[in-house]
Design a protein around this motif. Structure first.
Motif, PDB file in Angstrom:
ATOM      1  N   GLN A   1       0.899  -1.326   0.033  1.00 54.04           N
ATOM      2  CA  GLN A   1       0.098   0.045  -0.007  1.00 54.04           C
ATOM      3  C   GLN A   1       0.719   1.441   0.118  1.00 54.04           C
ATOM      4  N   ASN A   2       2.249   1.270  -0.018  1.00 58.59           N
ATOM      5  CA  ASN A   2       3.056   2.233  -0.113  1.00 58.59           C
ATOM      6  C   ASN A   2       2.922   3.134   1.285  1.00 58.59           C
ATOM      7  N   ILE A   3       2.654   2.478   2.472  1.00 62.81           N
ATOM      8  CA  ILE A   3       2.504   3.116   3.526  1.00 62.81           C
ATOM      9  C   ILE A   3       4.166   3.084   4.184  1.00 62.81           C
ATOM     10  N   ALA A   4       4.644   4.160   4.317  1.00 63.92           N
ATOM     11  CA  ALA A   4       5.725   4.428   4.949  1.00 63.92           C
ATOM     12  C   ALA A   4       6.115   4.059   6.229  1.00 63.92           C
ATOM     13  N   ILE A   5       6.964   3.053   6.417  1.00 63.24           N
ATOM     14  CA  ILE A   5       7.411   2.929   7.752  1.00 63.24           C
ATOM     15  C   ILE A   5       8.793   3.697   8.303  1.00 63.24           C
ATOM     16  N   PRO A   6       8.765   4.486   9.372  1.00 68.83           N
ATOM     17  CA  PRO A   6       7.794   4.504  10.300  1.00 68.83           C
ATOM     18  C   PRO A   6       6.809   5.945  10.120  1.00 68.83           C
ATOM     19  N   ASP A   7       7.156   6.845   8.901  1.00 64.85           N
ATOM     20  CA  ASP A   7       6.247   8.012   8.866  1.00 64.85           C
ATOM     21  C   ASP A   7       4.792   7.944   8.906  1.00 64.85           C
ATOM     22  N   ASP A   8       4.572   7.015   8.281  1.00 65.09           N
ATOM     23  CA  ASP A   8       2.986   6.805   8.105  1.00 65.09           C
ATOM     24  C   ASP A   8       2.641   5.692   9.052  1.00 65.09           C
ATOM     25  N   MET A   9       3.467   4.971   9.428  1.00 64.20           N
ATOM     26  CA  MET A   9       2.820   3.745  10.388  1.00 64.20           C
ATOM     27  C   MET A   9       4.174   3.272  10.879  1.00 64.20           C
ATOM     28  N   ALA A  10       4.127   3.377  12.472  1.00 66.66           N
ATOM     29  CA  ALA A  10       5.174   2.710  13.167  1.00 66.66           C
ATOM     30  C   ALA A  10       4.974   1.424  13.427  1.00 66.66           C
ATOM     31  N   VAL A  11       5.762   0.472  13.775  1.00 64.13           N
ATOM     32  CA  VAL A  11       5.795  -0.879  13.695  1.00 64.13           C
ATOM     33  C   VAL A  11       6.681  -1.635  14.765  1.00 64.13           C
ATOM     34  N   ILE A  12       6.161  -2.226  15.597  1.00 64.01           N
ATOM     35  CA  ILE A  12       7.177  -3.047  16.521  1.00 64.01           C
ATOM     36  C   ILE A  12       6.788  -4.604  16.517  1.00 64.01           C
ATOM     37  N   GLY A  13       7.482  -5.373  15.916  1.00 63.22           N
ATOM     38  CA  GLY A  13       7.099  -6.937  16.111  1.00 63.22           C
ATOM     39  C   GLY A  13       7.540  -7.797  17.257  1.00 63.22           C
ATOM     40  N   TYR A  14       7.346  -8.899  17.148  1.00 62.46           N
ATOM     41  CA  TYR A  14       7.598  -9.967  18.132  1.00 62.46           C
ATOM     42  C   TYR A  14       8.645 -11.154  17.668  1.00 62.46           C
ATOM     43  N   ASP A  15       9.773 -11.171  18.682  1.00 65.47           N
ATOM     44  CA  ASP A  15      10.814 -12.190  18.080  1.00 65.47           C
ATOM     45  C   ASP A  15      11.780 -11.725  16.962  1.00 65.47           C
ATOM     46  N   ASP A  16      12.826 -11.919  16.913  1.00 65.19           N
ATOM     47  CA  ASP A  16      13.904 -11.459  16.214  1.00 65.19           C
ATOM     48  C   ASP A  16      14.863 -12.478  15.177  1.00 65.19           C
ATOM     49  N   TYR A  17      14.330 -12.172  13.824  1.00 62.28           N
ATOM     50  CA  TYR A  17      14.817 -12.999  13.071  1.00 62.28           C
ATOM     51  C   TYR A  17      15.477 -12.284  11.748  1.00 62.28           C
ATOM     52  N   ASP A  18      16.184 -12.935  11.092  1.00 59.98           N
ATOM     53  CA  ASP A  18      17.239 -12.179  10.189  1.00 59.98           C
ATOM     54  C   ASP A  18      16.541 -11.368   9.073  1.00 59.98           C
ATOM     55  N   TRP A  19      15.389 -11.778   8.732  1.00 57.46           N
ATOM     56  CA  TRP A  19      14.463 -11.062   7.651  1.00 57.46           C
ATOM     57  C   TRP A  19      14.233  -9.836   8.131  1.00 57.46           C
ATOM     58  N   MET A  20      13.885  -9.555   9.648  1.00 55.79           N
ATOM     59  CA  MET A  20      13.520  -8.284  10.076  1.00 55.79           C
ATOM     60  C   MET A  20      14.639  -7.214  10.247  1.00 55.79           C
ATOM     61  N   LYS A  21      15.843  -7.802   9.900  1.00 52.44           N
ATOM     62  CA  LYS A  21      17.021  -6.646   9.982  1.00 52.44           C
ATOM     63  C   LYS A  21      17.217  -6.303   8.280  1.00 52.44           C
ATOM     64  N   VAL A  22      16.671  -6.884   7.380  1.00 55.21           N
ATOM     65  CA  VAL A  22      16.798  -6.621   6.241  1.00 55.21           C
ATOM     66  C   VAL A  22      15.672  -5.867   5.382  1.00 55.21           C
ATOM     67  N   THR A  23      14.751  -5.563   6.152  1.00 57.21           N
ATOM     68  CA  THR A  23      13.612  -4.840   5.482  1.00 57.21           C
ATOM     69  C   THR A  23      13.928  -3.161   5.383  1.00 57.21           C
ATOM     70  N   SER A  24      13.183  -2.423   5.041  1.00 56.48           N
ATOM     71  CA  SER A  24      13.539  -1.273   4.835  1.00 56.48           C
ATOM     72  C   SER A  24      12.526  -0.324   5.396  1.00 56.48           C
ATOM     73  N   PRO A  25      12.330   0.195   6.753  1.00 55.90           N
ATOM     74  CA  PRO A  25      13.686   0.269   7.521  1.00 55.90           C
ATOM     75  C   PRO A  25      13.899  -1.233   8.222  1.00 55.90           C
ATOM     76  N   PRO A  26      14.804  -1.475   8.848  1.00 55.74           N
ATOM     77  CA  PRO A  26      14.997  -2.735   9.792  1.00 55.74           C
ATOM     78  C   PRO A  26      13.897  -2.705  11.102  1.00 55.74           C
ATOM     79  N   LEU A  27      13.347  -3.575  11.119  1.00 55.14           N
ATOM     80  CA  LEU A  27      12.277  -3.622  12.183  1.00 55.14           C
ATOM     81  C   LEU A  27      12.529  -3.639  13.606  1.00 55.14           C
ATOM     82  N   SER A  28      11.888  -2.856  14.519  1.00 60.41           N
ATOM     83  CA  SER A  28      11.987  -3.113  15.586  1.00 60.41           C
ATOM     84  C   SER A  28      11.208  -4.195  16.363  1.00 60.41           C
ATOM     85  N   VAL A  29      11.769  -4.948  17.210  1.00 61.33           N
ATOM     86  CA  VAL A  29      11.152  -6.117  17.737  1.00 61.33           C
ATOM     87  C   VAL A  29      11.502  -6.270  19.352  1.00 61.33           C
ATOM     88  N   VAL A  30      10.514  -7.219  19.743  1.00 56.98           N
ATOM     89  CA  VAL A  30      10.652  -7.586  21.075  1.00 56.98           C
ATOM     90  C   VAL A  30      11.322  -9.069  21.189  1.00 56.98           C
TER      91      VAL A  30
END
Length: 331
Positions: free
Chosen positions: A261-290
């Motif tokens: 949907q071309n919703i910019a992270i974090p400008d249009d939608m901030a995101v925090i996920g759960y658990d930490d896997y390698d794919w979360m480090k290579v998103t743009s931007p890298p994901l914050s996680v618990v």
């Protein structure tokens, strides 16, 4: 087939001495032990593990029963738990048998019954129905049990858990401190203690900051990529400015929706996920996680189990490990 007599003949000792060396049932001089070990190696003799287990009532084998589901990336979490368990077991001369309940209560009960018919020294289990089922009718009582990840209602074993409520609380608090007040919560099926505790942490953070808990901002569904995608869309349309997603595979689905949907992270939608896997480090931007301490969870659980196997008779213990908020660029 090489026999114990062949080993005794080659080592020039009695068969009784070979038996004592193999089973550690009597003191044998070190020089004699080495002669026996050398003969066993030269003859490629393998002691009968089953027979030894029946004699000693000790198999040096631990069972691990976890709820693996094909489409759920939480499998990585439990495999990391298993790695932690295996590291400790190898250091202590134990083997591991892994079994899968497939997140099905009846399958779990069947697997426990199988373990009861085998000579295991202890069991580590992530229960399917921790709060609804006390397991008292299932365990044979012949081995100690340690529950992990999910809080059981039973008092029949030790428990090693992660502070899920605190992890969710810290994530939502971080979003609030960034100025977000309309924070969506996405979770897999409630009723599992881990999911319930994360929901409580979400609510606690909102209450502490005087924010309204909006029922429409809390979305529950099957822990799948498709459902994460769908619920992220529903919350976006509801006007939230931030998402806390308490399930790793649903995080993948939610991020996919935002990207499409071309919703910019974090400008249009901030995101925090759960658990930490390698794919979360290579998103743009890298994901914050618990991040959960999965490896440490496995190590701690089996260390507690080995204490019980070695004769520790104290009251059942509950050990709580801390999660960690990993701050990257998504909020």
């Amino acid at each position: 087939m090489v026999s114990i007599k062949d080993v005794a003949s080659k080592a020039k000792v009695s068969t009784a001495t070979v038996s004592h060396v193999i089973n550690e049932t009597r003191y044998v001089a070190e020089a004699t032990k080495q002669k026996v070990y050398s003969a066993m190696k030269d003859l490629n003799y393998q002691p009968n593990r089953i027979a030894r287990s029946l004699r000693s009532q000790k198999s040096s084998t631990i069972g691990l029963l976890v709820p693996l589901v094909a489409e759920d990336t939480s499998n990585f979490f439990f495999m990391s738990v298993a790695n932690g368990i295996e590291q400790v077991l190898k250091e202590n001369g134990y083997n591991l048998i892994l079994s899968n309940s497939n997140e099905q209560a009846e399958t779990e009960r069947d697997q426990i019954r199988v373990f009861n018919t085998q000579l295991i020294d202890g069991l580590v289990i992530a229960p399917v129905n921790g709060r609804e089922y006390d397991y008292k009718e299932e365990f044979s009582g012949n081995y100690p049990v340690v529950f992990i990840d999910r809080h059981p209602s039973t008092g029949e074993g030790d428990r090693v858990l992660v502070n899920n409520r605190r992890g969710a609380y810290e994530a939502v608090t971080a979003l609030i401190e960034k100025g977000h007040e309309r924070i969506g919560f996405v979770t897999g099926s409630l009723g599992i203690t881990t999911s319930d505790e994360r929901l409580e942490g979400y609510k606690e953070a909102l209450r502490e900051r005087g924010l309204t808990i909006e029922e429409g901002y809390m979305q529950e569904g099957p822990a799948t990529f498709k459902e994460g995608y769908s619920l992220a869309g529903k919350l976006h349309r509801a006007g939230v400015t931030a998402l806390f997603i308490a399930n790793n595979v649903m995080t993948m689905g939610a991020v996919s929706y935002l990207q499409e949907q071309n919703i910019a992270i974090p400008d249009d939608m901030a995101v925090i996920g759960y658990d930490d896997y390698d794919w979360m480090k290579v998103t743009s931007p890298p994901l914050s996680v618990v991040r959960q301490p999965a490896f440490e969870l496995g190590k701690t659980a089996v260390e507690q189990l080995l204490k019980r196997i070695d004769g520790y008779k104290g009251e059942h213990q509950e050990i709580i490990l801390d999660s960690e908020l990993v701050q990257r660029g998504s909020y």
